[in-house]
Design a protein around this motif. Structure first.
Motif, PDB file in Angstrom:
ATOM      1  N   TYR A  27       3.955   1.485 -10.576  1.00  0.00           N
ATOM      2  CA  TYR A  27       2.683   1.187  -9.905  1.00  0.00           C
ATOM      3  C   TYR A  27       2.523  -0.324  -9.719  1.00  0.00           C
ATOM      4  O   TYR A  27       2.060  -0.785  -8.665  1.00  0.00           O
ATOM      5  N   LYS A  28       2.909  -1.099 -10.724  1.00  0.00           N
ATOM      6  CA  LYS A  28       2.794  -2.556 -10.620  1.00  0.00           C
ATOM      7  C   LYS A  28       3.674  -3.109  -9.502  1.00  0.00           C
ATOM      8  O   LYS A  28       3.299  -4.069  -8.815  1.00  0.00           O
ATOM      9  N   VAL A  29       4.848  -2.500  -9.307  1.00  0.00           N
ATOM     10  CA  VAL A  29       5.730  -2.935  -8.222  1.00  0.00           C
ATOM     11  C   VAL A  29       5.060  -2.676  -6.873  1.00  0.00           C
ATOM     12  O   VAL A  29       5.052  -3.542  -5.980  1.00  0.00           O
ATOM     13  N   LYS A  30       4.493  -1.482  -6.707  1.00  0.00           N
ATOM     14  CA  LYS A  30       3.803  -1.144  -5.459  1.00  0.00           C
ATOM     15  C   LYS A  30       2.594  -2.043  -5.250  1.00  0.00           C
ATOM     16  O   LYS A  30       2.307  -2.461  -4.121  1.00  0.00           O
ATOM     17  N   GLN A  31       1.880  -2.330  -6.316  1.00  0.00           N
ATOM     18  CA  GLN A  31       0.684  -3.169  -6.213  1.00  0.00           C
ATOM     19  C   GLN A  31       1.053  -4.586  -5.777  1.00  0.00           C
ATOM     20  O   GLN A  31       0.404  -5.174  -4.895  1.00  0.00           O
ATOM     21  N   ASP A  32       2.095  -5.147  -6.390  1.00  0.00           N
ATOM     22  CA  ASP A  32       2.534  -6.492  -6.027  1.00  0.00           C
ATOM     23  C   ASP A  32       3.019  -6.530  -4.580  1.00  0.00           C
ATOM     24  O   ASP A  32       2.733  -7.487  -3.839  1.00  0.00           O
ATOM     25  N   SER A  33       3.751  -5.487  -4.175  1.00  0.00           N
ATOM     26  CA  SER A  33       4.244  -5.427  -2.803  1.00  0.00           C
ATOM     27  C   SER A  33       3.098  -5.409  -1.801  1.00  0.00           C
ATOM     28  O   SER A  33       3.111  -6.137  -0.798  1.00  0.00           O
ATOM     29  N   TYR A  34       2.088  -4.582  -2.078  1.00  0.00           N
ATOM     30  CA  TYR A  34       0.940  -4.516  -1.170  1.00  0.00           C
ATOM     31  C   TYR A  34       0.206  -5.851  -1.101  1.00  0.00           C
ATOM     32  O   TYR A  34      -0.164  -6.319  -0.014  1.00  0.00           O
ATOM     33  N   VAL A 267      11.312 -10.879   6.385  1.00  0.00           N
ATOM     34  CA  VAL A 267      10.502 -10.857   5.159  1.00  0.00           C
ATOM     35  C   VAL A 267      10.316  -9.429   4.670  1.00  0.00           C
ATOM     36  O   VAL A 267      10.462  -9.126   3.476  1.00  0.00           O
ATOM     37  N   LEU A 268      10.001  -8.515   5.591  1.00  0.00           N
ATOM     38  CA  LEU A 268       9.787  -7.118   5.217  1.00  0.00           C
ATOM     39  C   LEU A 268      11.064  -6.487   4.691  1.00  0.00           C
ATOM     40  O   LEU A 268      11.033  -5.692   3.736  1.00  0.00           O
ATOM     41  N   ASP A 269      12.187  -6.844   5.291  1.00  0.00           N
ATOM     42  CA  ASP A 269      13.476  -6.316   4.828  1.00  0.00           C
ATOM     43  C   ASP A 269      13.781  -6.804   3.417  1.00  0.00           C
ATOM     44  O   ASP A 269      14.239  -6.039   2.557  1.00  0.00           O
ATOM     45  N   ARG A 272      11.523  -4.936   0.964  1.00  0.00           N
ATOM     46  CA  ARG A 272      12.013  -3.568   0.676  1.00  0.00           C
ATOM     47  C   ARG A 272      13.203  -3.613  -0.277  1.00  0.00           C
ATOM     48  O   ARG A 272      13.332  -2.777  -1.171  1.00  0.00           O
ATOM     49  N   THR A 273      14.069  -4.595  -0.062  1.00  0.00           N
ATOM     50  CA  THR A 273      15.229  -4.727  -0.959  1.00  0.00           C
ATOM     51  C   THR A 273      14.771  -5.011  -2.389  1.00  0.00           C
ATOM     52  O   THR A 273      15.273  -4.416  -3.354  1.00  0.00           O
ATOM     53  N   TYR A 274      13.811  -5.921  -2.510  1.00  0.00           N
ATOM     54  CA  TYR A 274      13.299  -6.238  -3.850  1.00  0.00           C
ATOM     55  C   TYR A 274      12.638  -5.024  -4.479  1.00  0.00           C
ATOM     56  O   TYR A 274      12.841  -4.747  -5.668  1.00  0.00           O
TER      57      TYR A 274
END
Length: 311
Positions: A27-34, A267-269, A272-274
């Motif tokens: 969840y933290k990964v998704k939150q940081d990404s958003y 940047v988006l690519d 996604r990789t990260y």
């Protein structure tokens, strides 16, 4: 068998606890990404209002932020669901109020002596001890069956004392008498040894079941040990540069984008990789501890302590 049940119960509860820690990290990964993509979308909106970029570029960033937000909402739902599942193990239900597990998926690498681990498993596994007890019971049952076929010899010893009879019709002097008798039944049914053969087969079957159980325990320990060591090596590779490199790439791409030196798609690519690398890292951390749980479960031992674990 009861001991084995509680050992399994503890392992399953631990996996439920670890699953909650894993989902929290995801969840933290998704939150940081958003949050990062949303910052870009806000920045592009400002740039568009100033005429620095076109409408399609600003719309692309806004679209990506919306997709990232949907992913975040799904991750939040999955996190709440695992919280609810953990409540079942605790035995409580408080609606949307859940226990929040504390802890870290990172464990200090463990080293095991293979020969000693196998020997410990053979001595500690409760199901193996139960199989050995079954062998003992089967052999005792065979002994009982054989004894039931033994011939029952009855020996009788009697003593009689008669007083003198003085009547005129049948007078008799007093006398003492001793009788001895031996009774030996002829068991025609003893020619049928089916019951003995069946008991012998059951004893042999119990022995084979025990040997099979020994092989399965040893095989299970070795498989779980290989899995654990493999995952430990994968975690080590992540720690030695994969995560750091992925983080450096995405930070560099964001900086370059804000300076106008790279495109939004790059940047988006990189983002996604990260996300993929971070997600794989978290999954590998979880799988490593799960493999350790499986290894100690198969070896009949338990000394796992999650760093900072608490409720």
């Amino acid at each position: 068998l009861l001991e084995d049940y509680f050992h399994s119960l503890r392992a399953e509860a631990t996996l439920a606890y670890l699953e909650t820690l894993k989902q929290n990290e995801l969840y933290k990964v998704k939150q940081d990404s958003y949050e990062q993509i949303n910052l870009l979308a806000v920045a592009d909106s400002v740039k568009f209002s100033l005429g620095d970029i076109g409408e399609m570029d600003a719309l692309q960033a806004k679209l990506e932020a919306g997709v990232a937000y949907n992913d975040l909402m799904q991750a939040e739902t999955e996190l709440k669901n695992v919280y609810s599942s953990l409540d079942l193990w605790v035995g409580v239900f408080n609606g949307d109020i859940h226990y929040m597990p504390l802890g870290d998926l990172r464990l200090t690498p463990r080293e095991f002596n293979t020969a000693q681990l196998l020997q410990t498993a053979l001595g500690n596994r409760a199901d193996l001890a139960a199989a050995l007890k079954n062998v003992d019971v089967a052999h005792k049952a065979l002994k009982v069956t054989k004894r039931e076929r033994n011939t029952d010899v009855d020996v009788a010893l009697g003593y009689n004392y008669n007083t003198e009879v003085k009547n005129e019709i049948a007078p008799a002097p007093k006398f003492n008498g001793v009788t001895l008798g031996v009774s030996i039944p002829l068991k025609i049914s003893n020619t049928n040894k089916g019951a003995v053969h069946a008991a012998e087969f059951r004893a042999r079957q119990a022995e084979l079941n025990y040997e099979q159980a020994r092989i399965e325990v040893q095989n299970s320990v070795m498989q779980n040990l290989r899995q654990y060591l493999s995952l430990e090596e994968q975690v080590r590779r992540y720690d030695n540069g994969l995560i750091r490199d992925a983080k450096s790439v995405i930070e560099g791409k964001r900086y370059s984008y804000l300076r106008g030196e790279t495109s939004l798609l790059e940047v988006l690519d990189a983002q996604r990789t990260y996300n993929d690398v971070a997600t794989s890292y978290i999954e590998t951390l979880y799988n490593t501890i799960a493999a350790l749980v499986a290894l100690e479960r198969s070896a009949g031992i338990w000394d796992i302590t999650i760093t900072g674990s608490d409720y």
